[in-house]
Write an enzyme that holds these catalytic residues in place. Structure first.
Site, PDB file in Angstrom:
ATOM      1  CD  GLU A 192      -2.711   1.404   0.357  1.00  0.00           C
ATOM      2  OE1 GLU A 192      -2.743   2.544  -0.388  1.00  0.00           O
ATOM      3  OE2 GLU A 192      -3.637   0.371   0.009  1.00  0.00           O
ATOM      4  CG  ASP A 251       4.369   1.292  -7.870  1.00  0.00           C
ATOM      5  OD1 ASP A 251       3.761   0.298  -8.373  1.00  0.00           O
ATOM      6  OD2 ASP A 251       4.412   2.206  -8.931  1.00  0.00           O
ATOM      7  CG  ASP A 253      -8.086   4.658  -7.876  1.00  0.00           C
ATOM      8  OD1 ASP A 253      -9.184   4.807  -8.665  1.00  0.00           O
ATOM      9  OD2 ASP A 253      -7.384   5.604  -7.363  1.00  0.00           O
ATOM     10  CE  LYS A 278     -13.019  12.276 -15.000  1.00  0.00           C
ATOM     11  NZ  LYS A 278     -12.435  13.779 -14.989  1.00  0.00           N
ATOM     12  CB  THR A 281     -12.942  -3.524   3.496  1.00  0.00           C
ATOM     13  OG1 THR A 281     -13.418  -3.000   2.227  1.00  0.00           O
ATOM     14  CG2 THR A 281     -12.119  -4.580   3.170  1.00  0.00           C
ATOM     15  NE  ARG A 282     -10.428   2.515   5.502  1.00  0.00           N
ATOM     16  CZ  ARG A 282     -10.026   3.814   5.139  1.00  0.00           C
ATOM     17  NH1 ARG A 282     -10.973   4.685   5.340  1.00  0.00           N
ATOM     18  NH2 ARG A 282      -8.847   3.954   4.596  1.00  0.00           N
TER      19      ARG A 282
END
Length: 233
Positions: free
Chosen positions: A88, A115, A137, A141, A206-207
């Site tokens: 992370e 990364d 993520d 778009k 998870t949240r």
């Protein structure tokens, strides 16, 4: 094709809200000991495989983008016989995880605070038994879909470090992410085992998932296995 020495752009967040004093303490006192050594180019310019002896004799699992760390710590506590690596780059998420590790008193995990591509560069081939991609993520778009994890640059690197028949789990609340996963993941050498709206038996919500449910976005769960072994090509 995946190139371990290519020039890379990183598009995700690194920093968020101001850290609490306790979180700063976790980072100062705990992060170094938990971080894998030899992942960065500064520490390992030849990009030789890193030392995983701390996990010797244990199956090795990887969580890619652990967010706040809820799922990672849950897995570490549920499976003490397994070694886990969490990757992370988001500092706030790392600080949250370190607090959870202290509270749960788990010791069977290590971190790469950066990364995941740098980690892929130095993991030995066929070392992972399982990998998790939870609520990545979405890059909603269309022009940003190439930034998603489920593209060949990421997936072929992941495939290299996974054992034959190793399991890849993907959880997301974005239908188009499912579409792209179904198209791209098999091309990298994975076979779809299951897809649907029922989570795995050992799943920890998870949240991010809870937010999706509150906002009316249903979750999707995909399970793949790395090709090879057990009679597969």
């Amino acid at each position: 094709m995946y190139d371990p020495v290519e020039r890379r752009n990183f598009y995700g967040r690194i920093h968020g809200k101001t850290l609490r004093d306790s979180q700063k303490t976790y980072l100062a006192e705990d992060l170094e000991a938990l971080s894998l050594k030899g992942v960065t180019r500064e520490d390992n310019p030849e990009r030789t495989p890193i030392d995983l002896s701390r996990f010797e004799g244990k199956p090795l699992w990887l969580e890619i983008g652990f967010g706040g760390g809820e799922h990672l710590v849950h897995m570490a506590a549920t499976y003490p016989q397994v070694g886990l690596i969490g990757c992370e780059p988001f500092v706030n998420g790392i600080a949250m995880l370190l607090g959870k590790i202290r509270a749960a008193e788990v010791s069977n995990l290590a971190l790469h605070p950066g990364d995941v591509r740098d980690l892929f560069d130095v993991l030995p081939s066929a070392c992972l038994d399982k990998a998790f991609l939870n609520y990545p993520d979405p890059w909603p778009k269309a022009r940003h879909h190439r930034r998603r994890f489920v593209t060949q640059g990421y997936l072929t690197a992941l495939a290299r470090v996974m054992k034959p028949q190793a399991e890849l789990r993907i959880a997301t609340d974005i239908a188009d992410y499912v579409r792209q996963s179904l198209e791209e993941v098999p091309l990298a050498g994975f076979a779809l085992q299951d897809q649907g709206d029922t989570p795995w038996a050992d799943w920890y919500s998870t949240r991010y998932e809870q937010k999706a449910l509150r906002e009316g976005r249903p979750p999707y769960y995909l399970t793949y296995r790395r090709n090879g072994g057990a009679g597969e090509v």
